[in-house]
Design a protein around this motif. Structure first.
Motif, mmCIF file in Angstrom:
data_model
loop_
_atom_site.group_PDB
_atom_site.id
_atom_site.type_symbol
_atom_site.label_atom_id
_atom_site.label_comp_id
_atom_site.label_asym_id
_atom_site.label_seq_id
_atom_site.Cartn_x
_atom_site.Cartn_y
_atom_site.Cartn_z
ATOM 1 N N ALA A 267 0.816 -1.218 0.000
ATOM 2 C CA ALA A 267 0.000 0.000 0.000
ATOM 3 C C ALA A 267 0.848 1.266 0.000
ATOM 4 N N GLY A 268 2.168 1.127 0.009
ATOM 5 C CA GLY A 268 3.051 2.289 -0.005
ATOM 6 C C GLY A 268 3.372 2.842 1.365
ATOM 7 N N ARG A 269 2.996 2.133 2.414
ATOM 8 C CA ARG A 269 3.275 2.548 3.787
ATOM 9 C C ARG A 269 4.647 2.010 4.189
ATOM 10 N N PHE A 270 5.392 2.800 4.947
ATOM 11 C CA PHE A 270 6.715 2.402 5.412
ATOM 12 C C PHE A 270 6.624 1.965 6.873
ATOM 13 N N VAL A 271 7.114 0.742 7.146
ATOM 14 C CA VAL A 271 7.092 0.176 8.495
ATOM 15 C C VAL A 271 8.542 -0.024 8.940
ATOM 16 N N PRO A 272 8.910 0.480 10.114
ATOM 17 C CA PRO A 272 10.299 0.342 10.579
ATOM 18 C C PRO A 272 10.698 -1.106 10.806
ATOM 19 N N ARG A 273 11.961 -1.398 10.519
ATOM 20 C CA ARG A 273 12.520 -2.702 10.859
ATOM 21 C C ARG A 273 13.008 -2.618 12.300
ATOM 22 N N SER A 274 12.125 -2.916 13.216
ATOM 23 C CA SER A 274 12.427 -2.717 14.619
ATOM 24 C C SER A 274 11.677 -3.740 15.459
ATOM 25 N N VAL A 275 12.291 -4.144 16.576
ATOM 26 C CA VAL A 275 11.666 -5.055 17.526
ATOM 27 C C VAL A 275 11.800 -4.431 18.914
ATOM 28 N N PHE A 276 10.700 -4.366 19.639
ATOM 29 C CA PHE A 276 10.677 -3.858 21.017
ATOM 30 C C PHE A 276 10.429 -5.047 21.939
ATOM 31 N N VAL A 277 11.360 -5.289 22.874
ATOM 32 C CA VAL A 277 11.281 -6.436 23.783
ATOM 33 C C VAL A 277 11.329 -5.930 25.220
ATOM 34 N N ASP A 278 10.388 -6.396 26.039
ATOM 35 C CA ASP A 278 10.394 -6.034 27.459
ATOM 36 C C ASP A 278 9.546 -7.043 28.222
ATOM 37 N N LEU A 279 9.954 -7.357 29.456
ATOM 38 C CA LEU A 279 9.149 -8.236 30.297
ATOM 39 C C LEU A 279 7.886 -7.534 30.785
ATOM 40 N N ASP A 280 7.961 -6.231 30.946
ATOM 41 C CA ASP A 280 6.828 -5.446 31.414
ATOM 42 C C ASP A 280 6.097 -4.862 30.198
ATOM 43 N N PRO A 281 4.849 -5.200 30.006
ATOM 44 C CA PRO A 281 4.144 -4.724 28.806
ATOM 45 C C PRO A 281 3.840 -3.221 28.811
ATOM 46 N N ARG A 282 3.993 -2.556 29.941
ATOM 47 C CA ARG A 282 3.642 -1.135 30.002
ATOM 48 C C ARG A 282 4.514 -0.255 29.114
ATOM 49 N N SER A 283 5.801 -0.560 29.000
ATOM 50 C CA SER A 283 6.659 0.280 28.159
ATOM 51 C C SER A 283 6.319 0.094 26.680
ATOM 52 N N ASN A 284 5.986 -1.113 26.264
ATOM 53 C CA ASN A 284 5.555 -1.328 24.883
ATOM 54 C C ASN A 284 4.192 -0.693 24.635
ATOM 55 N N ASP A 285 3.307 -0.766 25.621
ATOM 56 C CA ASP A 285 1.989 -0.139 25.485
ATOM 57 C C ASP A 285 2.101 1.370 25.377
ATOM 58 N N ALA A 286 3.104 1.942 26.044
ATOM 59 C CA ALA A 286 3.306 3.394 25.963
ATOM 60 C C ALA A 286 3.684 3.816 24.545
ATOM 61 N N VAL A 287 4.490 3.004 23.870
ATOM 62 C CA VAL A 287 4.855 3.311 22.481
ATOM 63 C C VAL A 287 3.639 3.135 21.573
ATOM 64 N N LEU A 288 2.913 2.039 21.754
ATOM 65 C CA LEU A 288 1.737 1.784 20.917
ATOM 66 C C LEU A 288 0.625 2.798 21.146
ATOM 67 N N GLY A 289 0.465 3.254 22.376
ATOM 68 C CA GLY A 289 -0.584 4.204 22.695
ATOM 69 C C GLY A 289 -0.218 5.646 22.394
ATOM 70 N N GLY A 290 1.043 5.906 22.102
ATOM 71 C CA GLY A 290 1.492 7.267 21.807
ATOM 72 C C GLY A 290 1.241 7.648 20.360
ATOM 73 N N ASP A 291 1.797 8.784 19.984
ATOM 74 C CA ASP A 291 1.580 9.282 18.627
ATOM 75 C C ASP A 291 2.299 8.456 17.567
ATOM 76 N N MET A 292 3.263 7.622 17.962
ATOM 77 C CA MET A 292 3.986 6.787 17.002
ATOM 78 C C MET A 292 3.403 5.383 16.890
ATOM 79 N N GLY A 293 2.326 5.112 17.574
ATOM 80 C CA GLY A 293 1.751 3.767 17.595
ATOM 81 C C GLY A 293 1.342 3.243 16.234
ATOM 82 N N ARG A 294 0.900 4.126 15.339
ATOM 83 C CA ARG A 294 0.458 3.683 14.012
ATOM 84 C C ARG A 294 1.626 3.372 13.086
ATOM 85 N N LEU A 295 2.823 3.809 13.459
ATOM 86 C CA LEU A 295 3.993 3.587 12.613
ATOM 87 C C LEU A 295 4.447 2.128 12.638
ATOM 88 N N PHE A 296 4.348 1.494 13.791
ATOM 89 C CA PHE A 296 4.853 0.141 13.982
ATOM 90 C C PHE A 296 3.761 -0.894 13.775
#
Length: 106
Positions: A56-85
């Protein structure tokens, strides 16, 4: 062609990774939704080093976020950059270690 995959570990890694992708997106004129908004072909020339382009022409970063605590990953997903990943870029446990090294080790 080169390809760079960024691995972000822990709460600090999530913060640094978010700042990194914000900067790379500005350099290549890729918005927080993954859409290219520039007009210079040189910006897209090396974008595939950092991003995967979807059909569709969308660019998705080649990135992996790893953490035992889901809150830090949820903070990225819930923020303004959440749609990027993509959702498959995040790996987290069910509960954190509570600042207890042995709990995370065993």
């Amino acid at each position: 062609m080169r390809e760079i995959i960024q691995i972000n570990v822990g709460q600090c890694g999530s913060g640094v990774g978010s700042a990194f992708w914000r900067l790379i997106g500005q350099e290549h004129s890729i918005g927080l939704d993954g859409a290219y908004s520039g007009s210079d072909d040189d910006e897209l020339a090396n974008a595939n080093v950092f991003y995967c382009e979807t059909a569709a022409g969308r660019f998705v970063p080649r990135s992996v976020f790893v953490d035992l605590d889901p809150r830090s990953n949820d903070a990225v997903l819930g923020g303004d950059m959440g749609r990027l990943f993509g959702m498959d870029s995040f790996v987290s446990g069910l509960a954190g270690t509570g600042n207890n090294w042995a709990k995370g080790y065993f």
